[in-house]
Design a protein around this motif. Sequence first.
Motif, PDB file in Angstrom:
ATOM      1  N   VAL A   1      11.746  -3.033  -5.126  1.00 48.89           N
ATOM      2  CA  VAL A   1      12.182  -3.447  -6.467  1.00 48.89           C
ATOM      3  C   VAL A   1      10.975  -3.584  -7.394  1.00 48.89           C
ATOM      4  O   VAL A   1      10.972  -3.085  -8.516  1.00 48.89           O
ATOM      5  CB  VAL A   1      12.959  -4.781  -6.401  1.00 48.89           C
ATOM      6  N   ARG A   2       9.943  -4.256  -6.924  1.00 46.41           N
ATOM      7  CA  ARG A   2       8.758  -4.494  -7.754  1.00 46.41           C
ATOM      8  C   ARG A   2       8.133  -3.177  -8.207  1.00 46.41           C
ATOM      9  O   ARG A   2       7.801  -3.002  -9.382  1.00 46.41           O
ATOM     10  CB  ARG A   2       7.724  -5.321  -6.979  1.00 46.41           C
ATOM     11  N   GLN A   3       8.003  -2.242  -7.267  1.00 49.85           N
ATOM     12  CA  GLN A   3       7.350  -0.981  -7.626  1.00 49.85           C
ATOM     13  C   GLN A   3       8.207  -0.150  -8.575  1.00 49.85           C
ATOM     14  O   GLN A   3       7.683   0.598  -9.398  1.00 49.85           O
ATOM     15  CB  GLN A   3       7.037  -0.173  -6.362  1.00 49.85           C
ATOM     16  N   ARG A   4       9.517  -0.270  -8.447  1.00 48.90           N
ATOM     17  CA  ARG A   4      10.387   0.584  -9.258  1.00 48.90           C
ATOM     18  C   ARG A   4      10.678  -0.002 -10.637  1.00 48.90           C
ATOM     19  O   ARG A   4      11.180   0.685 -11.513  1.00 48.90           O
ATOM     20  CB  ARG A   4      11.700   0.839  -8.510  1.00 48.90           C
ATOM     21  N   ILE A   5      10.400  -1.284 -10.803  1.00 49.44           N
ATOM     22  CA  ILE A   5      10.771  -1.968 -12.035  1.00 49.44           C
ATOM     23  C   ILE A   5       9.835  -1.585 -13.182  1.00 49.44           C
ATOM     24  O   ILE A   5      10.174  -1.718 -14.347  1.00 49.44           O
ATOM     25  CB  ILE A   5      10.753  -3.499 -11.785  1.00 49.44           C
ATOM     26  N   LYS A   6       8.676  -1.104 -12.818  1.00 52.70           N
ATOM     27  CA  LYS A   6       7.643  -0.879 -13.850  1.00 52.70           C
ATOM     28  C   LYS A   6       7.935   0.369 -14.673  1.00 52.70           C
ATOM     29  O   LYS A   6       8.397   1.359 -14.183  1.00 52.70           O
ATOM     30  CB  LYS A   6       6.293  -0.791 -13.165  1.00 52.70           C
TER      31      LYS A   6
ATOM     32  N   ASP B   1       0.816  -1.220   0.000  1.00 53.53           N
ATOM     33  CA  ASP B   1       0.000   0.000   0.000  1.00 53.53           C
ATOM     34  C   ASP B   1       0.848   1.268   0.000  1.00 53.53           C
ATOM     35  O   ASP B   1       0.320   2.376  -0.100  1.00 53.53           O
ATOM     36  CB  ASP B   1      -0.900   0.023   1.249  1.00 53.53           C
ATOM     37  N   LEU B   2       2.143   1.133   0.167  1.00 48.42           N
ATOM     38  CA  LEU B   2       3.021   2.305   0.254  1.00 48.42           C
ATOM     39  C   LEU B   2       3.518   2.684  -1.136  1.00 48.42           C
ATOM     40  O   LEU B   2       3.627   1.839  -2.021  1.00 48.42           O
ATOM     41  CB  LEU B   2       4.232   1.988   1.138  1.00 48.42           C
ATOM     42  N   ASP B   3       3.856   3.964  -1.302  1.00 43.83           N
ATOM     43  CA  ASP B   3       4.510   4.376  -2.544  1.00 43.83           C
ATOM     44  C   ASP B   3       6.028   4.327  -2.319  1.00 43.83           C
ATOM     45  O   ASP B   3       6.603   5.217  -1.703  1.00 43.83           O
ATOM     46  CB  ASP B   3       4.076   5.785  -2.953  1.00 43.83           C
ATOM     47  N   LEU B   4       6.639   3.273  -2.809  1.00 45.30           N
ATOM     48  CA  LEU B   4       8.062   3.050  -2.541  1.00 45.30           C
ATOM     49  C   LEU B   4       8.938   3.478  -3.717  1.00 45.30           C
ATOM     50  O   LEU B   4      10.146   3.229  -3.715  1.00 45.30           O
ATOM     51  CB  LEU B   4       8.297   1.579  -2.183  1.00 45.30           C
ATOM     52  N   ARG B   5       8.295   4.128  -4.707  1.00 49.13           N
ATOM     53  CA  ARG B   5       9.130   4.691  -5.783  1.00 49.13           C
ATOM     54  C   ARG B   5       9.849   5.930  -5.262  1.00 49.13           C
ATOM     55  O   ARG B   5      10.858   6.355  -5.775  1.00 49.13           O
ATOM     56  CB  ARG B   5       8.265   5.021  -6.996  1.00 49.13           C
ATOM     57  N   GLN B   6       9.315   6.512  -4.203  1.00 47.43           N
ATOM     58  CA  GLN B   6       9.974   7.622  -3.510  1.00 47.43           C
ATOM     59  C   GLN B   6      11.048   7.070  -2.571  1.00 47.43           C
ATOM     60  O   GLN B   6      11.067   5.879  -2.294  1.00 47.43           O
ATOM     61  CB  GLN B   6       8.943   8.400  -2.664  1.00 47.43           C
TER      62      GLN B   6
END
Lengths: 260, 260
Positions: free
Chosen positions: A255-260, A200-205
């Motif tokens: 990693v998952r959130q940033r890979i997109k 649920d977090l925005d981890l691209r930040q």
Amino acid sequence: MKKIESRENKWFKRLNGLKLKKNRDKEGVFLAEGLRFVSEIPEEQAVEAFVVSEGFSAAHDVAIYEKKAPVLCIPDGLFATLCDTENPQGILAVCPKLDWDETAVFRKKAPFFLLAEELNDPGNLGTVIRTADACGADGVFLSKGSVDLYNPKVLRATMGALFHIPVFQDRSLEELSVKLKQERIPLYAAHLQGKDYPYDLDLRQSCAFLIGNEARGLSEQAAAYCDQWVKIPMPGRAESLNASVAAAVLLYEVVRQRIK
Amino acid sequence: MKKIESRENKWFKRLNGLKLKKNRDKEGVFLAEGLRFVSEIPEEQAVEAFVVSEGFSAAHDVAIYEKKAPVLCIPDGLFATLCDTENPQGILAVCPKLDWDETAVFRKKAPFFLLAEELNDPGNLGTVIRTADACGADGVFLSKGSVDLYNPKVLRATMGALFHIPVFQDRSLEELSVKLKQERIPLYAAHLQGKDYPYDLDLRQSCAFLIGNEARGLSEQAAAYCDQWVKIPMPGRAESLNASVAAAVLLYEVVRQRIK
């Protein structure tokens, strides 16, 4: 190649002393053990000396090591007493401890960090560092009271990752939490009483995760330093995760959130 | 409470023999060691006997154990020789090996499984089982050549999870892959040469993952049994993951997809 024949030799005594943290701390060096680990030492990493067993020096060309640092040769039996493994591979390197630039680490773009409170198990700590390295995390911060990074079992479990990723030891979690606030980097606690899932977090930040001790979890004090508590779901029956697994689940969500 | 005084006692000799896999296999029993582990034994799990040290029996009320099975008492020094830990807690249980119903496991709704080829490290195997249990996976299948599930170090690392989740040992990966095909359950290999990320798969459906040995990864043969190779991303510099971390990343992707 310098030969060492006896336990009474000054070099041997010094090497033997480096099995203890207090001596590693005093001298600022550590022993990197085994062929695989030694081969992971980067070009730019200084090595004070290599130490080989007689058996190793008979079977390998040690000239490649002599290009970088002096090589000491020790009878097999004596060599084995320096090693943590049951079947030593016959080579170790005396290296100055790594000295990472913390300011540079915070200057990275959208950095992500792992913080750990009093990790005690050497295998866990090494695995955490290896995983953080694989994930491309920007740094690992260890609280006071953690097992020593330069413990041979920790080193072995890192599989050389400690040469790639900045690891900072003996840190005050309170001071770190202040620093993270200043840098506007949210600190998430892995906590059984958390409400939000990491998904649920925005981890691209920028972000940082704090995991607790293997047996006790996070202390109340440390949990209070965090901006948000995060719960790793456990839909099955086990009530907790191994500390290195908890770290992996959190780091891989980044990693998952940033890979997109 | 029956007292055992000597190494020559038949019961003691038998218990001591159970440190070896061949004797555990012959008798179909294993030793569950430590207070925490013994407390994880479910009501419905049979126990043949409890064994306590004299120190433990002086400090604890053993009547609660006697309700379930006979209690044997052994002098502290002798007790310690039966234990794998350096500081034994003074209690162990002799339990029949777990006997799970494989047919029932395949009958679950959208089951998900973990398969492992020749896992050798006891800590890794135990951690894999603990993680699979936390994720609510429906079963773990171990190939021939894996470390024994009932090795005391494996048991300790499971933290009791082996009582919750079906684990099948000594399985032929070839036969399993045929069974999975019959059941229309895709088998994904964790493989460095995979093209798809686990995030690209639909894991809300039945699925199974196969992970390889710690040092060698998956054998070519085992990789060939799989329907699809999956790559765990490693944007950092480490080139591989600890086997239990790789398993955790895959199993937690199933959890993430199913939680929504």
